[in-house]
Design a protein around this motif. Structure first.
Motif, short mmCIF file in Angstrom:
data_model
loop_
_atom_site.label_atom_id
_atom_site.label_comp_id
_atom_site.label_asym_id
_atom_site.label_seq_id
_atom_site.Cartn_x
_atom_site.Cartn_y
_atom_site.Cartn_z
N LEU A 578 35.28 44.98 58.48
CA LEU A 578 34.06 44.51 58.37
C LEU A 578 33.27 45.41 58.50
O LEU A 578 32.27 45.53 57.61
N ALA A 581 33.30 48.36 55.76
CA ALA A 581 32.75 47.94 54.40
C ALA A 581 31.50 47.66 54.69
O ALA A 581 30.95 47.75 53.78
N CYS A 582 30.56 46.92 55.88
CA CYS A 582 29.87 47.05 55.20
C CYS A 582 28.94 48.49 55.91
O CYS A 582 27.60 48.97 55.38
N ARG A 585 28.66 49.40 52.54
CA ARG A 585 27.18 49.22 51.70
C ARG A 585 26.13 49.82 52.23
O ARG A 585 25.31 50.32 51.24
N VAL A 644 37.93 37.40 53.67
CA VAL A 644 36.79 38.84 53.54
C VAL A 644 38.15 40.06 53.07
O VAL A 644 37.61 41.03 52.75
N PHE A 648 37.58 40.16 49.56
CA PHE A 648 36.17 40.64 48.69
C PHE A 648 36.18 42.39 49.96
O PHE A 648 36.08 43.36 48.60
N CYS A 649 37.09 43.03 51.40
CA CYS A 649 37.38 44.18 51.22
C CYS A 649 38.53 45.13 50.54
O CYS A 649 37.87 46.04 49.67
N ILE A 653 34.90 44.94 46.60
CA ILE A 653 34.38 45.96 47.33
C ILE A 653 34.50 47.34 46.04
O ILE A 653 33.96 48.02 45.00
N LEU A 674 26.17 42.23 45.99
CA LEU A 674 26.62 43.10 47.69
C LEU A 674 26.42 42.25 48.96
O LEU A 674 26.65 42.34 49.50
N ASP A 675 24.70 43.09 48.46
CA ASP A 675 24.18 42.06 49.85
C ASP A 675 24.12 40.58 50.08
O ASP A 675 24.27 39.82 50.94
N ILE A 678 28.27 39.70 51.59
CA ILE A 678 27.35 40.59 52.79
C ILE A 678 26.77 39.41 54.35
O ILE A 678 27.83 38.98 54.52
N THR A 693 28.72 40.54 64.10
CA THR A 693 28.22 40.35 63.33
C THR A 693 26.17 40.27 63.32
O THR A 693 25.62 40.72 62.29
#
Length: 892
Positions: A578, A581-582, A585, A644, A648-649, A653, A674-675, A678, A693
């Protein structure tokens, strides 16, 4: 709301956890106040012992509670999670006495009552409540401003009021009854504080000579040392063997007493010899027999389980087990001992002292529970209170329907002293809130109340009852109780009874019973086995979020948990995934305006991948809400983990990178989506993983410094006709996107089979299953080429032409077949030579392995582990041969 600094490459959980918890607490984010504009949601913590330290059981229990309170806080409820600790009378006294001994200081008896209680309070101030500090390490968002202790002044007032009311109603009384006694704590115990263990023992056959010298009765017992308290020998009234002897006397061995032979149905003619020794002061069944036949009740035990003077000078002061050995030896010398059988039987142990209890007759205070149980039974039977898992209702009903009077007095000093006073001159007993004002030599009852007598009032006493406080009016009844099934009688049932009796309202609507945590071998966690990890060490190594997520991930509803520290790697790896991934971004630049709801985005212009991802997030939100409504925490984290990590990942992405490279409006839309996703993921995950988080929401730039994710709304579904729903029959668009990713996996697998480096550009051929699929794949060509690192991809509805493309292995997928032409990538002839050699070697090895496993001598003599390993090895060889044959066929 822009991120000002580039995120660190790695997630450092210790730094993040140390940073955020003080901020949350100082800003009062956990505090709930009565608010008529909001629905209340409240939980009371099962108050841990003031002596306690954090265990994995606490981790599981409190993580579940924290998930619920954080989830409801985000859903707009006014939330209060009431924390506190229990004074735990017996456990705390033992702890303080031990510390005094270790320090070489005077003990309890030397100090006297007042000084000892003063010492316990000092100990509690210095050492008590450690676990409350440790719960912060776990991220528990308790309403710390409302923290209570069961011996706080207000809670002590509630205890006295309840005792006095129940006494004057006739429910509480003092009587001489058979009770459980702990020789270590030297106090009475309730039935629920006795743990039965299967242990090895003996059946001793003792001869009781008839007084007239005409013979002897043979009596079998597991406890020959208690014969000093015998007052009769019983036989069944219908037992023809002994009917003529009823009314006669026998000589009680090792004494000079004569005791009668009586007829009572308690004696079972089919068990042993049919003769039973009756010891009314030391056995519940014998006590009942004694009452029926007006037998003397002789207590032969001192409080420390040594024998008293009623047993004679030779035995007085001897420990009960030493006395047993001595009694057996003397009986053998006097030729009064018959057979000694080895048996396995259940023996009651003191939960606190961990020694065999004694059952003895004593004056104690009791509470008649039969009337109190009726409304509490109905509350669960009618469904006003629901149990999860539901099967625990059967256990509850069985106990409540057969409820016994509760022994509520304890012979210790630390606790709520019973509000009863005795006048030794007039023999009056006064029960009241305060000491009697009438003249006379009044002395207060020495005993204190069972610890559970204060904690059964916890759901309302913690809110200020008997005062009518705003908290009580708003937050009572509480919503959910999370607890272990081992205290369903001690605490859960009694709280329901107390709520119905004193509040005329149930104390909670739902009870969730947690699982038992075991090690990988299935053993219960315990210090003695050395298999009970310290959660603080686990948090230091893996992080609190990783521990929380992992323990819920492996905790299916109603089933025991198999735990090992290594399983926390799942949570840590998920946190790192996670984080990465962030971080990706954040490296793309500032966050997008309007990312929270996509209100400024034309949803019809979303790419298939974006619609696919939003549909998956929608489905996840729906499933998580449904799972938490049914207390299926384990299912909720599994759903989140899959969407996730994989959707997602691993896929979204990667596929979004194509649009990010295009620039312009395509890049702007890709960043906004994406935003949007996420931030939904972070909010979805917050109840489960609060620290990471919160950190990511600030690091990426979704929140300003003075905001917190816990006050953000839990994600809602995206309701739009342009967003497909995967809750219905899978729409074509979603099938197409799933199929595209499946083709990419197949293409990558082909590359891997022939050891072609990931960085090398290759050519692919895809035969689509039809024109719709072919058109879709051509529209997605840029993304396909990027994700497959392809020089070119030919998409066709026609068959693959070997003459034109040369040898090409293939893999079948839902949308078609993908081929990897090998011309220019490998020397086909050389590769075939290698594969043929590999095939030949594998066939020889398989032949040898099969011969070995068909050899009966080997199977008979080799250890089981060796045979198992040989079978596993053969299966691996056969799989390799199968794959080798596939590769050869593809090349030819």
């Amino acid at each position: 709301m822009n991120a000002t600094n580039q995120m660190p490459k790695a997630y450092e959980s210790a730094d993040v956890e140390a940073k955020w918890y003080p901020v949350w607490e100082e800003r009062g984010y956990f505090h709930g106040t009565p608010n008529p504009d909001k629905k209340p949601y409240s939980i009371v913590i099962p108050p841990p012992n003031v002596t306690g330290i954090l265990t994995l059981g606490h981790v599981l229990n409190n993580t579940l509670q924290d998930i619920l309170v954080r989830y409801h806080r985000m859903r707009g409820y006014e939330v209060s999670w009431f924390p506190g600790t229990d004074h735990a009378g017996i456990a705390t006294e033992s702890k303080v006495e031990k510390s005094l001994r270790q320090a070489g200081k005077p003990g309890r008896d030397e100090l006297g009552r007042e000084k000892f209680i003063e010492t316990v309070w000092q100990w509690r101030e210095q050492y008590g409540g450690t676990i409350i500090k440790q719960l912060r390490k776990l991220g528990c968002s308790c309403d710390w401003e409302r923290e209570r202790f069961t011996m706080d002044e207000g809670l002590s007032l509630a205890v006295r009021k309840v005792f006095v009311e129940l006494y004057h109603k006739g429910y509480i009384y003092r009587g001489r009854r058979m009770i459980n006694w702990c020789p270590v704590a030297r106090t009475a115990l309730s039935d629920e504080e006795v743990i039965y263990k299967e242990v090895d023992g003996q059946f001793y056959h003792i001869l009781y000579p008839l007084a007239d010298g005409s013979g002897a009765l043979e009596v079998a017992t597991t406890r020959p040392e208690t014969l000093f308290g015998d007052t009769a020998v019983a036989v069944h009234p219908d037992d023809e063997r002994y009917r003529p002897l009823v009314g006669k006397m026998v000589k009680l061995p090792l004494t000079d007493r004569l005791i009668p032979i009586i007829a009572d149905e308690h004696a079972d003619p089919a068990k042993g010899t049919g003769c039973v020794k009756i010891t009314p002061a030391h056995d519940p069944n014998d006590f009942a027999v004694g009452l029926r036949h007006h037998l003397e009740c002789i207590n032969i035990m001192n409080p420390d389980a040594t024998l008293n003077e009623r047993c004679g000078a030779e035995f007085a002061g001897l420990d009960r087990f030493a006395a047993r050995k001595k009694a057996v030896a003397m009986l053998q010398e006097q030729q009064l001992m018959g057979e000694i059988e080895n048996i396995r039987h259940a023996v009651g142990y003191s939960e606190r002292g961990d020694v065999p209890i004694e059952t003895l007759v004593s004056y104690q205070w009791f509470c008649n529970m039969k009337e109190l149980a009726k409304p509490a039974l109905e509350a669960v039977r009618s469904g006003r209170i629901k149990f999860y898992p539901e099967r625990w209702t059967k256990t509850y009903f069985h106990w409540m329907e057969n409820i016994q009077d509760w022994c509520i007095s304890r012979q210790i000093w630390w606790g709520h002293r019973i509000p009863a006073w005795y006048n030794d001159r007039t023999n009056e007993v006064y029960v009241g809130m305060e000491a009697p004002t009438a003249p006379g030599p009044w002395r207060q009852e020495e005993d204190v109340l069972d610890t559970w007598f204060s904690s059964w009032l916890w759901p309302f006493s913690v809110m200020g009852w008997p005062a009518k406080t705003p908290e009580l009016e708003y937050f009572y009844p509480t919503t959910t109780l999370v607890t272990g099934p081992d205290i369903i009688f001690f605490w859960v049932a009694r709280m329901i009874m107390a709520g119905c009796e004193f509040m005329q309202e149930i104390p909670f609507e739902n009870v969730y019973f947690t699982s038992i945590i075991r090690d990988d071998l299935g053993r219960k966690l315990s210090k003695s086995l050395g298999n009970s990890p310290d959660p603080l060490d686990v948090i230091a190594e893996y992080g609190a979020d990783a521990l929380r997520f992992s323990i819920i991930y492996i905790a299916p509803v109603g089933m025991d948990i198999r735990y090992s520290n290594e399983k926390c790697e799942l949570g840590r790896n998920f946190a790192n995934k996670l984080w990465n991934a962030c971080r990706f971004r954040q490296l793309q630049g500032e966050i997008s305006p309007g990312f929270r709801d996509l209100a400024t985005t034309d949803l019809s212009r979303l790419t298939p991948d974006e619609k696919w991802m939003i549909a998956w997030i929608n489905d996840t939100i729906k499933q998580v809400n449904e799972a938490l409504a049914d207390f299926r925490f384990h299912y909720a984290v599994h759903v989140i983990y899959e969407v996730v990590w994989s959707n997602f990942c691993d896929w979204f992405i990667e596929s979004s990178k194509v649009r990010l490279r295009q620039g312009g409006e395509a890049r702007e839309q890709a960043l906004k989506v994406l935003d949007f996703i996420i931030f939904k993921i972070l909010r979805l995950l917050h109840p489960f993983m609060p620290f990471i988080t919160e950190e990511l929401a600030h690091q990426v730039g979704y929140l300003s410094e003075d905001q917190t994710i816990m006050n953000e709304p839990f994600p809602d579904l995206v309701q739009n006709k342009n967003i497909p729903s995967i809750m219905e029959e899978a729409p074509d668009l979603l099938d197409l996107v799933e199929g595209k990713f499946q083709l990419i996996r197949a293409g990558r697998a082909l590359r891997s089979s022939y050891n072609i480096p990931d960085g090398k550009k290759v050519h692919y051929f895809i035969k689509a299953i039809g024109p719709v699929v072919a058109r879709f794949l051509r529209d997605e060509l840029e993304g396909l080429m990027f994700l497959l690192n392809a020089e070119s991809i030919e998409i066709s509805e026609a068959d693959f032409d070997v003459a034109r493309h040369g040898a090409a292995p293939s893999q079948l997928a839902n949308l078609g077949t993908i081929y990897l032409p090998l011309a220019g990538l490998i020397d086909v002839a050389e590769e075939l030579r290698k594969l043929d050699k590999q095939k030949s070697d594998l066939e020889k090895w398989i032949q040898g392995s099969r011969a070995k496993l068909s050899n009966q001598k080997f199977l008979d003599k080799a250890p089981v582990q060796v045979v198992t390993e040989a079978k596993t090895h053969l299966a691996e060889l056969e799989h390799k041969l199968e794959r080798t044959n596939e590769l050869i066929a593809a090349l030819r």
